[in-house]
Design a protein around this motif. Structure first.
Motif, mmCIF file in Angstrom:
data_model
loop_
_atom_site.group_PDB
_atom_site.id
_atom_site.type_symbol
_atom_site.label_atom_id
_atom_site.label_comp_id
_atom_site.label_asym_id
_atom_site.label_seq_id
_atom_site.Cartn_x
_atom_site.Cartn_y
_atom_site.Cartn_z
ATOM 1 N N GLU A 126 0.795 -1.215 0.014
ATOM 2 C CA GLU A 126 -0.020 -0.152 -0.106
ATOM 3 C C GLU A 126 0.839 1.142 -0.089
ATOM 4 O O GLU A 126 0.441 2.421 -0.385
ATOM 5 C CB GLU A 126 -1.004 -0.074 1.174
ATOM 6 C CG GLU A 126 -1.724 -1.081 1.239
ATOM 7 C CD GLU A 126 -2.921 -1.385 2.457
ATOM 8 O OE1 GLU A 126 -2.582 -0.368 3.369
ATOM 9 O OE2 GLU A 126 -3.654 -2.190 2.607
ATOM 10 N N THR A 127 2.046 1.146 0.505
ATOM 11 C CA THR A 127 3.126 2.273 0.533
ATOM 12 C C THR A 127 4.422 1.802 -0.023
ATOM 13 O O THR A 127 4.778 0.834 0.010
ATOM 14 C CB THR A 127 3.257 2.818 2.127
ATOM 15 O OG1 THR A 127 3.770 1.626 2.659
ATOM 16 C CG2 THR A 127 1.925 3.052 2.582
ATOM 17 N N LYS A 128 5.185 2.743 -0.708
ATOM 18 C CA LYS A 128 6.361 2.462 -1.249
ATOM 19 C C LYS A 128 7.377 2.401 -0.224
ATOM 20 O O LYS A 128 7.695 3.517 0.332
ATOM 21 C CB LYS A 128 6.601 3.422 -2.496
ATOM 22 C CG LYS A 128 5.427 3.400 -3.458
ATOM 23 C CD LYS A 128 5.519 1.904 -4.300
ATOM 24 C CE LYS A 128 4.581 1.873 -5.461
ATOM 25 N NZ LYS A 128 4.352 0.596 -5.906
ATOM 26 N N ARG A 129 8.190 1.263 -0.032
ATOM 27 C CA ARG A 129 9.382 1.295 0.716
ATOM 28 C C ARG A 129 10.571 1.263 0.113
ATOM 29 O O ARG A 129 10.678 0.745 -1.062
ATOM 30 C CB ARG A 129 9.135 0.061 1.622
ATOM 31 C CG ARG A 129 8.080 -0.171 2.253
ATOM 32 C CD ARG A 129 8.221 0.789 3.542
ATOM 33 N NE ARG A 129 9.308 0.675 4.384
ATOM 34 C CZ ARG A 129 9.115 -0.027 5.565
ATOM 35 N NH1 ARG A 129 8.307 -0.669 5.797
ATOM 36 N NH2 ARG A 129 10.343 0.014 6.302
ATOM 37 N N SER A 130 11.578 2.050 0.376
ATOM 38 C CA SER A 130 12.684 2.318 -0.474
ATOM 39 C C SER A 130 13.784 1.666 0.481
ATOM 40 O O SER A 130 14.166 1.903 1.362
ATOM 41 C CB SER A 130 13.044 3.616 -0.433
ATOM 42 O OG SER A 130 14.294 3.995 -0.977
ATOM 43 N N PHE A 131 14.411 0.633 -0.422
ATOM 44 C CA PHE A 131 15.636 -0.002 -0.071
ATOM 45 C C PHE A 131 16.953 0.238 -1.181
ATOM 46 O O PHE A 131 16.667 0.066 -2.253
ATOM 47 C CB PHE A 131 15.541 -1.606 -0.072
ATOM 48 C CG PHE A 131 14.529 -2.056 1.285
ATOM 49 C CD1 PHE A 131 14.795 -1.971 2.439
ATOM 50 C CD2 PHE A 131 13.253 -2.375 0.791
ATOM 51 C CE1 PHE A 131 13.866 -2.324 3.455
ATOM 52 C CE2 PHE A 131 12.114 -2.736 1.754
ATOM 53 C CZ PHE A 131 12.552 -2.601 2.858
ATOM 54 N N PRO A 132 17.971 0.850 -0.567
ATOM 55 C CA PRO A 132 19.155 1.148 -1.551
ATOM 56 C C PRO A 132 19.611 0.128 -2.503
ATOM 57 O O PRO A 132 19.909 0.272 -3.221
ATOM 58 C CB PRO A 132 20.146 1.764 -0.761
ATOM 59 C CG PRO A 132 19.989 0.999 0.635
ATOM 60 C CD PRO A 132 18.388 0.814 0.748
ATOM 61 N N ASP A 133 19.547 -1.245 -1.829
ATOM 62 C CA ASP A 133 19.845 -2.447 -2.711
ATOM 63 C C ASP A 133 18.842 -3.179 -3.259
ATOM 64 O O ASP A 133 19.019 -4.518 -4.013
ATOM 65 C CB ASP A 133 20.395 -3.390 -1.929
ATOM 66 C CG ASP A 133 20.078 -3.849 -0.693
ATOM 67 O OD1 ASP A 133 18.730 -3.216 -0.361
ATOM 68 O OD2 ASP A 133 20.302 -4.810 -0.023
ATOM 69 N N VAL A 134 17.502 -2.380 -3.560
ATOM 70 C CA VAL A 134 16.466 -3.130 -4.438
ATOM 71 C C VAL A 134 15.990 -2.053 -5.554
ATOM 72 O O VAL A 134 15.383 -1.140 -5.079
ATOM 73 C CB VAL A 134 15.264 -3.555 -3.312
ATOM 74 C CG1 VAL A 134 13.886 -3.915 -4.261
ATOM 75 C CG2 VAL A 134 15.652 -4.327 -2.394
ATOM 76 N N PHE A 152 17.850 -4.154 2.209
ATOM 77 C CA PHE A 152 17.039 -5.751 2.343
ATOM 78 C C PHE A 152 17.819 -6.906 2.095
ATOM 79 O O PHE A 152 17.422 -7.842 2.625
ATOM 80 C CB PHE A 152 16.155 -5.530 1.152
ATOM 81 C CG PHE A 152 14.845 -6.845 1.347
ATOM 82 C CD1 PHE A 152 13.909 -6.467 2.067
ATOM 83 C CD2 PHE A 152 14.991 -7.787 0.642
ATOM 84 C CE1 PHE A 152 12.778 -7.531 2.302
ATOM 85 C CE2 PHE A 152 14.170 -8.735 0.703
ATOM 86 C CZ PHE A 152 13.004 -8.659 1.732
ATOM 87 N N LYS A 153 18.942 -6.691 1.455
ATOM 88 C CA LYS A 153 19.899 -7.788 1.088
ATOM 89 C C LYS A 153 19.211 -9.053 0.292
ATOM 90 O O LYS A 153 18.951 -10.118 0.888
ATOM 91 C CB LYS A 153 20.436 -8.253 2.471
ATOM 92 C CG LYS A 153 21.238 -7.363 3.068
ATOM 93 C CD LYS A 153 22.146 -7.997 4.349
ATOM 94 C CE LYS A 153 23.109 -6.697 4.884
ATOM 95 N NZ LYS A 153 22.618 -5.415 5.256
ATOM 96 N N PRO A 154 18.751 -8.959 -0.783
ATOM 97 C CA PRO A 154 17.680 -9.778 -1.392
ATOM 98 C C PRO A 154 18.362 -10.890 -1.889
ATOM 99 O O PRO A 154 17.771 -11.985 -2.164
ATOM 100 C CB PRO A 154 17.400 -8.841 -2.821
ATOM 101 C CG PRO A 154 18.345 -7.839 -2.925
ATOM 102 C CD PRO A 154 18.786 -7.364 -1.585
#
Length: 507
Positions: free
Chosen positions: A171-179, A206-208
């Motif tokens: 529902e909201t945009k989450r920001s991860f520098p590695d995604v 997030f370390k995908p």
């Protein structure tokens, strides 16, 4: 008693003895078989039956932070302990085990059966769950058609599985520098992050590509199935190893400096070896300049003053003012004895060579070095093309082809290959997307999209690699365009611009 009757009586006694002996042997054998079957039944209970009616408290090795989550799964019979009274939280969770947990959570059919995957047979314990989850679109196989049941699940794969299984939408945009926003797994990661199922690590990443343990996957599944989502357990931070290992002396591999780079992470762990399984020997911060001495996959052995060890290359960039080398291999498909497709007066090997040579010229004008796998009408083998690219120190590979199918098929499509989500595969996907987005617009053709297919020429290389199809020779509309110099130039320029887009994104 006459000799005749004496012999007859002896024969009768001997016959009776044989009968009694055989009966005795049969009874003894049945007893042994019964004992053996009983022993096997007991053994099967020991070996094959998980501990079901236990609490997390009864399992000796569950960390306190995850007991509440794991207890929920045990109560719902979604996960079990082992017969030795342990949970083994640090064991990696395989694709088969993860699918079984999701299957139990969703009450999917676990009747053992054959599946669509050649490496998942009916005798495997999760074959039913795998078949059911595949049918519902929760899981998919790799591009080679295999499921790879024993492969460890990554965090990115986990996000996709859980978001599909529980229909979780962000529902909201989450920001991860590695995604990256346009990555294959962005929406899934955003969905589970927005739902509070996985909020990432304390450093904001997030370390995908990190691999999951039984404990980590259990926490995430428990959060997904909980009605109120009221869980305060944080994901294990890689910054605080839970099981200290015996310290090892880092190897001094600083014989040669192959590069110098800058750290981009606020806090970057330096480890004894090239994975998160190794102990942390120090930390680097944003702006630290490091000397790179060795590359091992996605890891680099670096030094910063007296500190030496391995860091993930994702958090390193080229030093300002120093251009990262850009050398792309352009591979005109087919050639020589292999003409490729032929239709509407066009021969594939001729069309793609003409376009590829123009791609070369466009790129050279932009300062990008080019390695050509062929510049005339000859046939290098598929592996030979890869060898030419790697020998020429290329850092990307683009194979150019023209398509052929039924006459109604039309448009542009570009392929990459990814069995998992490695850095090379991520770069391949982006390279394909940049080229395809430019190409279908420049050619004013149908966009058939970017697809994951294991063609040999893009699978058998360590480079980010793609194969692009610039139109269908068998389609009258596409063929008319590919006959003209104007559209061949448009195709060449679009491919070149897509490659430039990729390098600008990469650097």
């Amino acid at each position: 008693m006459s000799q005749f009757y004496k012999c007859q009586r002896e024969r009768e006694d001997y016959g009776q003895s044989k009968i009694m002996y055989r009966r005795s042997m049969r009874i003894t054998m049945l007893k042994k078989i019964g004992s053996l079957l009983f022993a096997l039944s007991v053994l099967s209970l020991v070996i094959f039956q998980p501990i079901q009616e236990v609490s997390a408290e009864e399992l000796s090795d569950i960390p306190d932070r995850s007991k509440e989550n794991i207890q929920l799964l045990i109560e719902k019979e979604i996960i079990f302990g082992y017969t030795d009274g342990t949970f083994k939280p640090k064991n990696p969770v395989s694709r088969q085990e993860a699918t079984a947990m999701i299957g139990r959570a969703l009450n999917l059919d676990n009747t053992k059966q054959e599946t669509t995957f050649p490496d998942v047979t009916s005798h495997m314990y999760a074959s039913g769950y795998i078949a059911s989850a595949t049918e519902k679109g929760i899981i998919t196989g790799h591009s080679d058609g295999k499921f790879r049941p024993n492969e460890t699940v990554t965090r990115a794969q986990m996000a996709i599985i859980i978001s599909r299984a529980f229909n979780i939408k962000g529902e909201t945009k989450r920001s991860f520098p590695d995604v990256e926003n346009d990555s294959l797994y962005y929406e899934a990661i955003n969905s589970i992050a927005s739902a509070g199922i996985s909020v990432g690590y304390p450093d904001g990443t997030f370390k995908p590509y990190n691999k999951l343990t039984r404990e980590e996957f259990s926490i995430l599944v428990a959060k997904a199935i909980s009605e109120n989502g009221d869980y305060v357990v944080q994901e294990p931070s890689e910054d605080v190893p839970e099981e200290p290992q015996e310290p090892e002396e880092p190897k001094d591999e600083t014989v040669e400096v192959i590069d110098e780079r800058i750290v981009t992470a606020d806090s970057l762990n330096v480890r004894q070896g090239p994975s998160i399984d190794y102990d942390i020997v120090g930390k680097l911060t944003t702006g630290n300049a490091v000397k790179v001495h060795k590359l091992e996959g996605d890891w680099a052995y670096v030094s910063h003053g007296e500190l030496k060890g391995y860091v993930h290359t994702y958090y390193l960039v080229a030093k300002p003012g120093e251009a990262t080398p850009r050398t792309v291999a352009i591979d005109p498909g087919h050639g020589g004895r292999d003409p490729g497709a032929s239709a509407n007066g066009l021969v594939e090997k001729e069309v793609v060579l003409d376009v590829s040579l123009m791609v070369r010229d466009y790129l050279k004008d932009s300062g990008i070095d080019v390695v050509m796998t062929r510049q005339s009408d000859w046939y290098p083998s598929l592996d030979g093309r890869v060898a030419i690219a790697q020998k020429g120190n290329a850092d990307a590979f683009v194979s150019v082809h023209a398509n052929a199918f039924m006459s109604s098929a039309t448009g542009v499509e570009t392929f990459y290959y990814a069995a998992g989500m490695t850095d090379r595969e991520r770069k391949s996907y982006h390279l394909a997307k940049f080229i395809n987005d430019r190409l279908y617009k420049a050619m004013d053709m149908n966009n058939r999209g970017v697809k994951n297919v294991g063609y040999r020429v893009i699978k058998a290389t360590t480079l980010p690699s793609v194969l692009t199809e610039i139109g269908f020779l068998t389609n009258d509309h596409d063929a008319r365009k590919l006959k003209t110099q104007h559209y061949r130039e448009e195709a060449a320029q679009a491919i070149a611009l897509g490659i430039i887009d990729y390098y600008n994104w990469r650097d």
